[in-house]
Scaffold this active site. Structure first.
Site, PDB file in Angstrom:
ATOM      1  N   SER A  12      57.053   4.344 -18.642  1.00  0.00           N
ATOM      2  CA  SER A  12      55.906   4.109 -19.508  1.00  0.00           C
ATOM      3  C   SER A  12      54.516   4.173 -18.915  1.00  0.00           C
ATOM      4  O   SER A  12      54.380   3.969 -17.789  1.00  0.00           O
ATOM      5  CB  SER A  12      56.370   2.721 -19.981  1.00  0.00           C
ATOM      6  OG  SER A  12      55.058   2.010 -20.607  1.00  0.00           O
ATOM      7  N   TYR A  30      58.470  -6.339 -19.734  1.00  0.00           N
ATOM      8  CA  TYR A  30      58.650  -4.864 -20.015  1.00  0.00           C
ATOM      9  C   TYR A  30      57.779  -4.112 -18.886  1.00  0.00           C
ATOM     10  O   TYR A  30      58.343  -2.962 -18.385  1.00  0.00           O
ATOM     11  CB  TYR A  30      58.000  -4.396 -21.334  1.00  0.00           C
ATOM     12  CG  TYR A  30      57.861  -2.962 -21.582  1.00  0.00           C
ATOM     13  CD1 TYR A  30      59.062  -2.543 -22.387  1.00  0.00           C
ATOM     14  CD2 TYR A  30      56.717  -2.224 -21.591  1.00  0.00           C
ATOM     15  CE1 TYR A  30      59.220  -1.135 -23.108  1.00  0.00           C
ATOM     16  CE2 TYR A  30      56.969  -0.645 -21.800  1.00  0.00           C
ATOM     17  CZ  TYR A  30      58.001  -0.264 -22.520  1.00  0.00           C
ATOM     18  OH  TYR A  30      58.055   0.852 -22.863  1.00  0.00           O
TER      19      TYR A  30
HETATM   20  N1  LIG Z   1      57.017   4.371 -28.307  1.00  0.00           N
HETATM   21  C1  LIG Z   1      56.046   4.449 -27.118  1.00  0.00           C
HETATM   22  O1  LIG Z   1      54.990   4.587 -27.335  1.00  0.00           O
HETATM   23  C2  LIG Z   1      56.788   4.103 -25.734  1.00  0.00           C
HETATM   24  C3  LIG Z   1      55.798   4.373 -24.673  1.00  0.00           C
HETATM   25  C4  LIG Z   1      56.379   4.220 -23.592  1.00  0.00           C
HETATM   26  C5  LIG Z   1      57.623   4.449 -23.066  1.00  0.00           C
HETATM   27  N2  LIG Z   1      58.507   4.171 -24.140  1.00  0.00           N
HETATM   28  C6  LIG Z   1      59.844   4.225 -23.857  1.00  0.00           C
HETATM   29  O2  LIG Z   1      60.530   5.315 -24.523  1.00  0.00           O
HETATM   30  C7  LIG Z   1      61.798   4.787 -24.843  1.00  0.00           C
HETATM   31  C8  LIG Z   1      62.405   5.089 -26.417  1.00  0.00           C
HETATM   32  O3  LIG Z   1      61.386   4.318 -27.058  1.00  0.00           O
HETATM   33  P1  LIG Z   1      61.202   4.482 -28.627  1.00  0.00           P
HETATM   34  O4  LIG Z   1      59.742   4.014 -29.041  1.00  0.00           O
HETATM   35  O5  LIG Z   1      61.819   5.493 -29.012  1.00  0.00           O
HETATM   36  O6  LIG Z   1      61.987   3.005 -29.033  1.00  0.00           O
HETATM   37  P2  LIG Z   1      62.904   3.037 -30.255  1.00  0.00           P
HETATM   38  O7  LIG Z   1      62.872   1.345 -30.367  1.00  0.00           O
HETATM   39  O8  LIG Z   1      62.331   3.604 -31.517  1.00  0.00           O
HETATM   40  O9  LIG Z   1      64.519   3.394 -29.817  1.00  0.00           O
HETATM   41  C9  LIG Z   1      65.123   2.648 -28.855  1.00  0.00           C
HETATM   42  C10 LIG Z   1      66.389   3.263 -29.084  1.00  0.00           C
HETATM   43  O10 LIG Z   1      67.187   2.730 -27.861  1.00  0.00           O
HETATM   44  C11 LIG Z   1      68.222   2.236 -28.426  1.00  0.00           C
HETATM   45  N3  LIG Z   1      68.819   0.948 -27.720  1.00  0.00           N
HETATM   46  C12 LIG Z   1      68.037  -0.184 -27.460  1.00  0.00           C
HETATM   47  N4  LIG Z   1      68.894  -1.233 -26.867  1.00  0.00           N
HETATM   48  C13 LIG Z   1      69.972  -0.510 -26.909  1.00  0.00           C
HETATM   49  C14 LIG Z   1      71.371  -1.032 -26.205  1.00  0.00           C
HETATM   50  N5  LIG Z   1      71.411  -2.287 -26.030  1.00  0.00           N
HETATM   51  N6  LIG Z   1      72.151  -0.136 -26.304  1.00  0.00           N
HETATM   52  C15 LIG Z   1      72.307   1.025 -26.789  1.00  0.00           C
HETATM   53  N7  LIG Z   1      71.239   1.514 -27.218  1.00  0.00           N
HETATM   54  C16 LIG Z   1      69.913   0.836 -27.109  1.00  0.00           C
HETATM   55  C17 LIG Z   1      68.238   2.059 -29.795  1.00  0.00           C
HETATM   56  O11 LIG Z   1      69.427   2.182 -30.514  1.00  0.00           O
HETATM   57  C18 LIG Z   1      67.447   3.210 -30.060  1.00  0.00           C
HETATM   58  O12 LIG Z   1      68.026   4.435 -30.240  1.00  0.00           O
HETATM   59  C19 LIG Z   1      62.013   3.361 -24.061  1.00  0.00           C
HETATM   60  O13 LIG Z   1      62.723   3.415 -23.080  1.00  0.00           O
HETATM   61  C20 LIG Z   1      60.652   2.721 -24.173  1.00  0.00           C
HETATM   62  O14 LIG Z   1      60.373   1.647 -23.461  1.00  0.00           O
HETATM   63  C21 LIG Z   1      58.127   4.182 -25.683  1.00  0.00           C
END
Ligand SMILES: NC(=O)c1ccc[n+]([C@@H]2O[C@H](COP(=O)([O-])OP(=O)(O)OC[C@H]3O[C@@H](n4cnc5c(N)ncnc54)[C@H](O)[C@@H]3O)[C@@H](O)[C@H]2O)c1
Length: 251
Positions: free
Chosen positions: A143, A156
């Site tokens: 991230s 986080y």
């Molecule tokens: N969206 C952003 O701006 C952003 C920025 C930096 C990093 N990230 C990282 O990218 C990754 C995906 O983020 P996103 O925005 O798509 O999130 P999201 O919340 O849309 O999706 C998260 C996914 O993780 C799964 N998940 C969460 N907890 C779980 C568990 N206990 N068991 C199994 N599956 C689980 C959910 O089912 C979902 O499919 C994460 O690691 C997040 O920290 C996102």
């Protein structure tokens, strides 16, 4: 050139592949020819169908990756349905927002369990057979909070700094054994995880003004970096975190 990026016949696992960035990266891998298992809290048959449309084998597995003591069962299940795993994307992650002084211990633990402890455990368990075969690609999702502190998100931030460090630590041990461990740091991406930010008009505007590309990122923006790090095109890259952030870290 196409061969360099081809994932034809490779087997990939994407945690948190039911929606958001994970789903789009899974689709990117499938488009490049990989068979894909998506793991998420709830089964995602519709994603499985979308993946199969690319002519690959796809499975959706409902599993809470917070259940670390059951990870071996998960690995067995994936291998039984897909075969040996060549590519692991540790994408599942959660966010909890509270001021640091009041941050509940329970939420701290929950974030650490999913964003860090589960990532290490899955790197170990999927990594061991890769090490035995002398080949594999692991991509951890870091991230901007692997570099910056943020506000109201201390768990986080700590977890994502750790993901970036863990990526380097594993690369140092595994690079000479044919297993690539790298990471991708997404910037501000318009997914459900960021609903709170997107719905806050002031924060949303401030963020947009600070992004050199002048737009939030999307799941599709992650596909190129994911395919690159999963493919032979990145064979001399180890322990590196690629930012897909519209230029944020350059700002
Ligand atoms: N969206 C952003 O701006 C952003 C920025 C930096 C990093 N990230 C990282 O990218 C990754 C995906 O983020 P996103 O925005 O798509 O999130 P999201 O919340 O849309 O999706 C998260 C996914 O993780 C799964 N998940 C969460 N907890 C779980 C568990 N206990 N068991 C199994 N599956 C689980 C959910 O089912 C979902 O499919 C994460 O690691 C997040 O920290 C996102």
């Amino acid at each position: 050139m196409n061969e360099l990026f081809s994932l034809q016949g490779k087997n990939a696992v994407v945690t948190g592949g039911s929606r958001g960035l994970g789903k789009e990266m899974a689709l990117g891998l499938a488009q490049a020819g990989a068979n894909v298992a998506v793991i998420s809290r709830k089964s995602a048959p519709e994603v499985e169908e979308e993946l199969k449309a690319y002519g690959v084998h796809a499975v959706s597995i409902a599993f809470d990756i917070g259940q670390i003591e059951q990870h071996e069962e998960l690995v067995n299940l994936v291998e039984a349905q897909l075969g040996p795993v060549d590519i692991l994307i540790n994408n599942a992650g959660i966010q909890k927002r509270h001021p640091a002084a009041e941050f509940p211990q329970q939420d701290w633990q929950a974030v650490m369990d999913i964003n860090l402890h589960a990532v290490f455990s899955l790197c170990q368990l999927f990594g061991r057979p890769m090490l035995a075969r002398g080949a594999g690609k692991i991509i951890n999702i870091a991230s901007l909070l692997s570099y910056q502190g943020g506000v109201n998100i201390p768990a986080y931030t700590a977890s994502k700094h750790a993901v970036s460090g863990l990526t380097k630590a594993l690369a140092n041990e595994w690079a000479s054994k044919g297993v690539h461990v790298n990471a991708i740091a997404p910037g501000y991406m318009a997914t459900e995880m960021n609903d709170a930010l997107i719905n806050d008009e002031t924060r949303s505007r401030q963020i947009l003004e600070r992004i050199p590309a002048q737009q939030w990122g999307s799941g599709q923006d992650m596909q190129g970096a994911a395919v690159f790090l999963a493919s032979a095109a990145s064979n001399y890259i180890h322990g590196f975190t690629i930012a897909v952030d519209g230029g944020w870290l350059a700002g």
